[in-house]
Structure formats: structure tokens, C-alpha cells
Design a protein around this motif. Sequence first.
Motif, PDB file in Angstrom:
ATOM      1  N   VAL A 185      20.038  32.884  38.948  1.00 10.91           N
ATOM      2  CA  VAL A 185      19.489  31.602  38.565  1.00 10.91           C
ATOM      3  C   VAL A 185      19.381  31.528  37.051  1.00 10.91           C
ATOM      4  O   VAL A 185      19.438  32.527  36.350  1.00 10.91           O
ATOM      5  N   ASN A 186      19.221  30.329  36.581  1.00  8.80           N
ATOM      6  CA  ASN A 186      19.081  30.073  35.161  1.00  8.80           C
ATOM      7  C   ASN A 186      17.810  30.715  34.628  1.00  8.80           C
ATOM      8  O   ASN A 186      16.711  30.444  35.100  1.00  8.80           O
ATOM      9  N   ASP A 187      17.917  31.573  33.597  1.00 13.16           N
ATOM     10  CA  ASP A 187      16.745  32.222  33.017  1.00 13.16           C
ATOM     11  C   ASP A 187      15.699  31.216  32.552  1.00 13.16           C
ATOM     12  O   ASP A 187      14.512  31.457  32.621  1.00 13.16           O
ATOM     13  N   ASP A 188      16.159  30.060  32.012  1.00 15.33           N
ATOM     14  CA  ASP A 188      15.233  29.111  31.429  1.00 15.33           C
ATOM     15  C   ASP A 188      14.313  28.493  32.473  1.00 15.33           C
ATOM     16  O   ASP A 188      13.280  27.928  32.133  1.00 15.33           O
ATOM     17  N   SER A 189      14.666  28.559  33.766  1.00 15.50           N
ATOM     18  CA  SER A 189      13.842  27.943  34.800  1.00 15.50           C
ATOM     19  C   SER A 189      12.941  28.956  35.491  1.00 15.50           C
ATOM     20  O   SER A 189      12.111  28.598  36.302  1.00 15.50           O
ATOM     21  N   GLU A 190      13.099  30.239  35.159  1.00 13.75           N
ATOM     22  CA  GLU A 190      12.342  31.276  35.840  1.00 13.75           C
ATOM     23  C   GLU A 190      10.971  31.418  35.211  1.00 13.75           C
ATOM     24  O   GLU A 190      10.830  31.500  33.991  1.00 13.75           O
ATOM     25  N   ARG A 191       9.942  31.448  36.048  1.00 13.70           N
ATOM     26  CA  ARG A 191       8.574  31.532  35.561  1.00 13.70           C
ATOM     27  C   ARG A 191       7.846  32.675  36.262  1.00 13.70           C
ATOM     28  O   ARG A 191       7.878  32.771  37.493  1.00 13.70           O
ATOM     29  N   VAL A 249      14.189  36.258  47.470  1.00 16.03           N
ATOM     30  CA  VAL A 249      14.460  35.164  48.413  1.00 16.03           C
ATOM     31  C   VAL A 249      15.223  34.092  47.654  1.00 16.03           C
ATOM     32  O   VAL A 249      14.773  33.625  46.599  1.00 16.03           O
ATOM     33  N   ARG A 250      16.378  33.689  48.167  1.00 20.34           N
ATOM     34  CA  ARG A 250      17.167  32.625  47.549  1.00 20.34           C
ATOM     35  C   ARG A 250      17.461  31.567  48.616  1.00 20.34           C
ATOM     36  O   ARG A 250      17.983  31.890  49.674  1.00 20.34           O
ATOM     37  N   THR A 251      17.137  30.336  48.292  1.00 20.06           N
ATOM     38  CA  THR A 251      17.326  29.245  49.238  1.00 20.06           C
ATOM     39  C   THR A 251      18.248  28.194  48.645  1.00 20.06           C
ATOM     40  O   THR A 251      18.012  27.709  47.533  1.00 20.06           O
ATOM     41  N   THR A 252      19.291  27.857  49.364  1.00 20.39           N
ATOM     42  CA  THR A 252      20.187  26.771  48.977  1.00 20.39           C
ATOM     43  C   THR A 252      20.048  25.655  50.013  1.00 20.39           C
ATOM     44  O   THR A 252      19.195  25.726  50.906  1.00 20.39           O
ATOM     45  N   SER A 253      20.898  24.662  49.900  1.00 20.09           N
ATOM     46  CA  SER A 253      20.791  23.526  50.818  1.00 20.09           C
ATOM     47  C   SER A 253      21.108  23.899  52.257  1.00 20.09           C
ATOM     48  O   SER A 253      20.680  23.218  53.195  1.00 20.09           O
ATOM     49  N   ASP A 254      21.861  24.968  52.451  1.00 21.05           N
ATOM     50  CA  ASP A 254      22.297  25.284  53.810  1.00 21.05           C
ATOM     51  C   ASP A 254      21.928  26.688  54.300  1.00 21.05           C
ATOM     52  O   ASP A 254      22.218  27.032  55.442  1.00 21.05           O
ATOM     53  N   ARG A 255      21.259  27.492  53.456  1.00 19.29           N
ATOM     54  CA  ARG A 255      20.922  28.834  53.934  1.00 19.29           C
ATOM     55  C   ARG A 255      19.819  29.458  53.095  1.00 19.29           C
ATOM     56  O   ARG A 255      19.563  29.058  51.952  1.00 19.29           O
ATOM     57  N   THR A 256      19.158  30.448  53.699  1.00 19.33           N
ATOM     58  CA  THR A 256      18.166  31.267  53.008  1.00 19.33           C
ATOM     59  C   THR A 256      18.626  32.712  53.068  1.00 19.33           C
ATOM     60  O   THR A 256      19.025  33.201  54.132  1.00 19.33           O
ATOM     61  N   ARG A 311      23.757  28.061  39.910  1.00 25.88           N
ATOM     62  CA  ARG A 311      22.583  27.263  40.204  1.00 25.88           C
ATOM     63  C   ARG A 311      22.090  27.546  41.617  1.00 25.88           C
ATOM     64  O   ARG A 311      22.790  27.317  42.592  1.00 25.88           O
ATOM     65  N   VAL A 312      20.884  28.067  41.702  1.00 22.20           N
ATOM     66  CA  VAL A 312      20.243  28.306  42.985  1.00 22.20           C
ATOM     67  C   VAL A 312      19.007  27.416  43.030  1.00 22.20           C
ATOM     68  O   VAL A 312      18.117  27.542  42.180  1.00 22.20           O
ATOM     69  N   PRO A 313      18.936  26.474  43.982  1.00 28.41           N
ATOM     70  CA  PRO A 313      17.817  25.533  43.994  1.00 28.41           C
ATOM     71  C   PRO A 313      16.440  26.176  44.005  1.00 28.41           C
ATOM     72  O   PRO A 313      15.498  25.648  43.438  1.00 28.41           O
ATOM     73  N   PHE A 314      16.314  27.351  44.660  1.00 26.63           N
ATOM     74  CA  PHE A 314      14.997  27.962  44.773  1.00 26.63           C
ATOM     75  C   PHE A 314      15.149  29.470  44.902  1.00 26.63           C
ATOM     76  O   PHE A 314      15.999  29.961  45.641  1.00 26.63           O
ATOM     77  N   CYS A 315      14.307  30.196  44.163  1.00 25.94           N
ATOM     78  CA  CYS A 315      14.383  31.659  44.196  1.00 25.94           C
ATOM     79  C   CYS A 315      13.005  32.247  43.907  1.00 25.94           C
ATOM     80  O   CYS A 315      12.303  31.784  42.999  1.00 25.94           O
ATOM     81  N   VAL A 316      12.605  33.246  44.677  1.00 26.71           N
ATOM     82  CA  VAL A 316      11.386  34.017  44.428  1.00 26.71           C
ATOM     83  C   VAL A 316      11.775  35.486  44.350  1.00 26.71           C
ATOM     84  O   VAL A 316      12.531  35.977  45.198  1.00 26.71           O
ATOM     85  N   LYS A 317      11.269  36.167  43.329  1.00 27.28           N
ATOM     86  CA  LYS A 317      11.607  37.580  43.123  1.00 27.28           C
ATOM     87  C   LYS A 317      10.338  38.399  42.976  1.00 27.28           C
ATOM     88  O   LYS A 317       9.478  38.089  42.147  1.00 27.28           O
ATOM     89  N   MET A 318      10.220  39.451  43.790  1.00 28.49           N
ATOM     90  CA  MET A 318       9.120  40.402  43.692  1.00 28.49           C
ATOM     91  C   MET A 318       9.661  41.730  43.180  1.00 28.49           C
ATOM     92  O   MET A 318      10.461  42.385  43.858  1.00 28.49           O
ATOM     93  N   ARG A 319       9.246  42.115  41.989  1.00 29.80           N
ATOM     94  CA  ARG A 319       9.651  43.407  41.414  1.00 29.80           C
ATOM     95  C   ARG A 319       8.578  44.432  41.779  1.00 29.80           C
ATOM     96  O   ARG A 319       7.420  44.323  41.394  1.00 29.80           O
ATOM     97  N   SER A 370      11.108  25.620  50.412  1.00 29.40           N
ATOM     98  CA  SER A 370      10.987  25.895  48.985  1.00 29.40           C
ATOM     99  C   SER A 370       9.556  25.781  48.475  1.00 29.40           C
ATOM    100  O   SER A 370       9.310  25.311  47.362  1.00 29.40           O
ATOM    101  N   ASP A 371       8.625  26.218  49.279  1.00 31.16           N
ATOM    102  CA  ASP A 371       7.211  26.235  48.889  1.00 31.16           C
ATOM    103  C   ASP A 371       6.872  27.639  48.397  1.00 31.16           C
ATOM    104  O   ASP A 371       6.733  28.560  49.208  1.00 31.16           O
TER     105      ASP A 371
END
Length: 263
Positions: free
Chosen positions: A2-8, A49-56, A74-82, A126-127
Motif C-alpha cells: 500500500v501507499n506509505d503516505d496513507s499508512e497510519r 489483512v488486505r481487503t480489496t473489492s472482491d477478496r480478503t 493500491r490496496v483499498p484497506f490494510c491492517v498490519k500487526m508487527r 473495512s472496519d
Amino acid sequence: MVNDDSERVTPLPVVLRPWISQLSAAASGGAPAHPVRAEAPDAATALVVRTTSDRTELVVMGPRTRAEYFEVSRVPFCVKMRMQPGRAQSLLGVPLRGIVDRVVPLSDLWGVAGDRLTDDLSKVGSDPTAVVGLLAATLMDQVRTRSRHDLARDELVRSATIALTSLTSPGSQVRTTARRLNVSERHLRNLFTDAIGIPPKHVARIARMRHVLAGVSQQSLTHLAAEAGYYDQSHMTAEFRRMMGVSPGAFLTGQLPAALPCH
């Protein structure tokens, strides 16, 4: 990637703080600010976890012994646990030596249970709060199945990792650390191979390189080399080239190795 600029980076739930070192969520917007993303060497394992329009997708990113460069997608939604180094074996229930420098679906490690969790995550959507809550509950269930012996092993590895990666004693010897923890050097190496995936000496090397990467654009290379515990700047530069694939100068000016498509 995913885009670094959108990662929080987001606050960790209290229950996860002893086990997870960083939690981040991302949602892609417009065009990526940078076409290539560098994934630095990392002794930690991450659950993504990566979620697109058609799969998780639910994948495990194993420890990286060298940098990897990917085309940003571009990945619409992503959660990362390190995960905290040394904790991943208890969280995942498997030795880490088989996933070094690999990205694998959690179902490869958990079988049907991994498929079931992926399906549950797809229903959550994507919650970020719901995704993190579901992952936290599942991981803590895994921890509760671990024996006292397993948890004590993890704590020993965690203590050794802190000692080996501390800049207050750069280059701390594995033998010295093992003696301080009242275990043999061989036993400590075996514990690291299972709990982290790589030997303790390599964990220390990765920590030094990550420190260099954090300061390479602000400090002189000579100062960084001394601070991180290298013999001299030439030693640091040679190590940088081995682990990052390019020299520090090339890295700073964006002369990176060819990027690969994202996994």
C-alpha cells in the motif's frame, strides 16, 4: 504494497501491548507518492489483512534478512500487526524458521482455522476496529493454549533480543548474553531459530541496519557507523550493501534495485 503516505500507526489495545510492537492501518487514496516501496530487513514477523473489492487476504510476513523493493499498488484497506521479536511463535503456534524471507497465507500455517479466520475477516469488511478486535481475540486464544514453559522461553528470547539490539552495548556478544541469562550459547541459538527464525547474531545485525536507515538522511555516515557499533564507516557501508542491495549513497538518491510486483 500500500501507499506509505496513507499508512497510519494506530494505538494498540492494552491486551496486545506485550505481544505486538506496532499496529498500522492504511487505506489507499489517489496515486502513490512514491512508485517503489522499500521493505527494510526486519527480525519481526507481521500479520497482515488486505481487503480489496472482491477478496480478503490474511498473510504472515516472516522475518526479512535483506531488503526487498516492491512496486506500490493500491490496496483499498490494510491492517498490519508487527509482532514483538520472540513473541510470534506463541501467537502463531508454529516455529518461525520455515517462513524467513517469505510471505505465506495464514492458512498455510493454521489450515482450516486460518481459512475460517480469513472468512470471518471478509465479513467484517473495512472496519479497522472490528478487524483488530477479531485478530486480538484470536491471537489471545492462541496464547492461552501455550504452556508456562513456552511462555518462559518467549520471555528469555525477548530479554536476549533487547540485550543484543541495544545501542548502549552495540555488538554485544551472543556468548555474553547467554551467560547473563544462564543458558548455553547453543541453546540460545536454537531458541532464536524457532522463536524468531534467525540466529541471535543476525538479529543484532538487522537491528543495527534499521538504526542506520532511521538516521541515514540526517546524520553523517561516520557518526552513524560509530553510534551503531560498526568498526568504521567502510564496515557499515559493506554491510549496508549486503543487506540493502545498494550503497548508502545510492539508496539516498533513489538508485534502488529493480522493484518486484507486490506479493
